[in-house]
Design a protein around this motif. Structure first.
Motif, short mmCIF file in Angstrom:
data_model
loop_
_atom_site.label_atom_id
_atom_site.label_comp_id
_atom_site.label_asym_id
_atom_site.label_seq_id
_atom_site.Cartn_x
_atom_site.Cartn_y
_atom_site.Cartn_z
N PHE A 1 -62.51 -1.82 -20.58
CA PHE A 1 -61.22 -2.46 -20.84
C PHE A 1 -60.04 -1.51 -20.67
O PHE A 1 -58.93 -1.94 -20.38
CB PHE A 1 -61.21 -3.07 -22.24
N THR A 2 -60.27 -0.22 -20.91
CA THR A 2 -59.16 0.73 -20.81
C THR A 2 -59.05 1.35 -19.43
O THR A 2 -58.00 1.90 -19.09
CB THR A 2 -59.33 1.86 -21.85
N SER A 3 -60.10 1.27 -18.61
CA SER A 3 -60.09 1.92 -17.30
C SER A 3 -59.74 0.98 -16.16
O SER A 3 -59.38 1.43 -15.08
CB SER A 3 -61.46 2.54 -17.02
N ASN A 4 -59.90 -0.31 -16.36
CA ASN A 4 -59.64 -1.27 -15.28
C ASN A 4 -58.26 -1.87 -15.39
O ASN A 4 -57.62 -1.81 -16.44
CB ASN A 4 -60.70 -2.39 -15.31
N SER A 5 -57.84 -2.47 -14.29
CA SER A 5 -56.52 -3.10 -14.24
C SER A 5 -56.70 -4.53 -13.74
O SER A 5 -57.49 -4.78 -12.84
CB SER A 5 -55.63 -2.31 -13.28
N TRP A 6 -55.94 -5.44 -14.33
CA TRP A 6 -56.02 -6.84 -13.94
C TRP A 6 -54.62 -7.37 -13.67
O TRP A 6 -53.66 -6.94 -14.29
CB TRP A 6 -56.66 -7.68 -15.04
N ASP A 7 -54.55 -8.35 -12.78
CA ASP A 7 -53.30 -9.07 -12.53
C ASP A 7 -53.43 -10.44 -13.17
O ASP A 7 -54.39 -11.18 -12.90
CB ASP A 7 -53.04 -9.23 -11.03
N TRP A 8 -52.48 -10.77 -14.03
CA TRP A 8 -52.52 -12.04 -14.75
C TRP A 8 -51.44 -12.96 -14.20
O TRP A 8 -50.32 -12.55 -13.95
CB TRP A 8 -52.28 -11.80 -16.24
N ASN A 9 -51.79 -14.22 -14.05
CA ASN A 9 -50.87 -15.23 -13.58
C ASN A 9 -50.70 -16.26 -14.69
O ASN A 9 -51.69 -16.80 -15.20
CB ASN A 9 -51.43 -15.89 -12.32
N THR A 10 -49.47 -16.54 -15.09
CA THR A 10 -49.22 -17.44 -16.21
C THR A 10 -48.66 -18.79 -15.78
O THR A 10 -48.16 -19.54 -16.61
CB THR A 10 -48.24 -16.79 -17.21
N ASP A 11 -48.75 -19.10 -14.49
CA ASP A 11 -48.19 -20.36 -14.00
C ASP A 11 -48.83 -21.57 -14.68
O ASP A 11 -48.14 -22.51 -15.09
CB ASP A 11 -48.35 -20.47 -12.48
N ASN A 12 -50.16 -21.58 -14.80
CA ASN A 12 -50.84 -22.72 -15.41
C ASN A 12 -50.49 -22.86 -16.90
O ASN A 12 -50.33 -23.97 -17.39
CB ASN A 12 -52.36 -22.61 -15.25
N VAL A 13 -50.37 -21.75 -17.58
CA VAL A 13 -50.01 -21.79 -19.00
C VAL A 13 -48.60 -22.34 -19.17
O VAL A 13 -48.36 -23.18 -20.05
CB VAL A 13 -50.15 -20.39 -19.64
N ASN A 14 -47.69 -21.88 -18.35
CA ASN A 14 -46.30 -22.38 -18.43
C ASN A 14 -46.23 -23.87 -18.12
O ASN A 14 -45.51 -24.62 -18.77
CB ASN A 14 -45.40 -21.59 -17.49
N MET A 15 -47.01 -24.32 -17.11
CA MET A 15 -47.02 -25.72 -16.77
C MET A 15 -47.57 -26.55 -17.93
O MET A 15 -47.02 -27.58 -18.31
CB MET A 15 -47.86 -25.98 -15.52
N LEU A 16 -48.67 -26.08 -18.52
CA LEU A 16 -49.28 -26.80 -19.64
C LEU A 16 -48.33 -26.86 -20.83
O LEU A 16 -48.17 -27.91 -21.46
CB LEU A 16 -50.59 -26.13 -20.04
N MET A 17 -47.66 -25.76 -21.13
CA MET A 17 -46.74 -25.73 -22.26
C MET A 17 -45.57 -26.67 -22.04
O MET A 17 -45.10 -27.32 -22.98
CB MET A 17 -46.23 -24.30 -22.51
N SER A 18 -45.10 -26.79 -20.82
CA SER A 18 -43.97 -27.68 -20.55
C SER A 18 -44.37 -29.15 -20.64
O SER A 18 -43.53 -30.00 -20.91
CB SER A 18 -43.37 -27.38 -19.18
N GLN A 19 -45.66 -29.46 -20.46
CA GLN A 19 -46.11 -30.84 -20.49
C GLN A 19 -46.58 -31.31 -21.86
O GLN A 19 -46.83 -32.50 -22.05
CB GLN A 19 -47.23 -31.06 -19.47
N LEU A 20 -46.71 -30.38 -22.82
CA LEU A 20 -47.15 -30.78 -24.16
C LEU A 20 -46.01 -31.45 -24.91
O LEU A 20 -44.86 -31.03 -24.80
CB LEU A 20 -47.61 -29.56 -24.96
N ASN A 21 -46.36 -32.48 -25.68
CA ASN A 21 -45.33 -33.07 -26.53
C ASN A 21 -45.16 -32.21 -27.78
O ASN A 21 -46.00 -31.34 -28.06
CB ASN A 21 -45.66 -34.54 -26.87
#
Length: 139
Positions: A18-38
């Motif tokens: 977990f400390t040696s690797n690098s990841w690219d995170w995409n938050t597009d789906n999370v933002n879309m889901l949050m905008s569609q929640l009532n």
């Protein structure tokens, strides 16, 4: 010392991935889901990280890692916090004494520094006197 080194080595091996690797995170789906929640669903499924109290989150994260990943005892935690507070107070005291000593050396050599010192001390005295006087007033 061997026990401490063994524990550190175990922690390094467990957390190396977990400390040696690098990841690219995409938050597009999370933002879309949050905008569609009532509003009611937003309360039930609260996953907005902007509302996190990060200091508390990091403390819980470290405590969870200590307890569940490293399998360490939590019983020594209050004594460790007490010791850490003691060391912090010693550091603050040492730094305060060091600043005062350095400032006194400059005051002894410079009239301008001496005038600034007397001005700051008189301001502090007036400030404290004001609060002392205002705290005794009755309304």
């Amino acid at each position: 010392m061997m026990k401490t080194i063994t524990r550190l080595h175990k922690a390094m091996v467990l957390l190396e991935y977990f400390t040696s690797n690098s990841w690219d995170w995409n938050t597009d789906n999370v933002n879309m889901l949050m905008s569609q929640l009532n509003p009611e669903d937003k309360k039930v499924f609260n996953f907005d990280v902007r509302q996190l109290h990060w200091a508390e989150y990091m403390e819980n994260y470290c405590m969870g890692t200590k307890k569940y990943v490293l399998n360490e005892e939590m019983s020594g935690l209050p004594a460790a916090r007490k010791h850490l507070n003691k060391l912090r107070n010693i550091r603050y005291g040492f730094n305060t004494v060091l600043v005062i000593l350095i400032w006194r050396i400059f005051i002894a050599r410079s009239q301008m520094a001496r005038n600034i010192w007397y001005f700051v001390v008189s301001l502090c005295y007036k400030f404290l006197s004001y609060f002392r006087a205002s705290s005794t007033m009755r309304y």
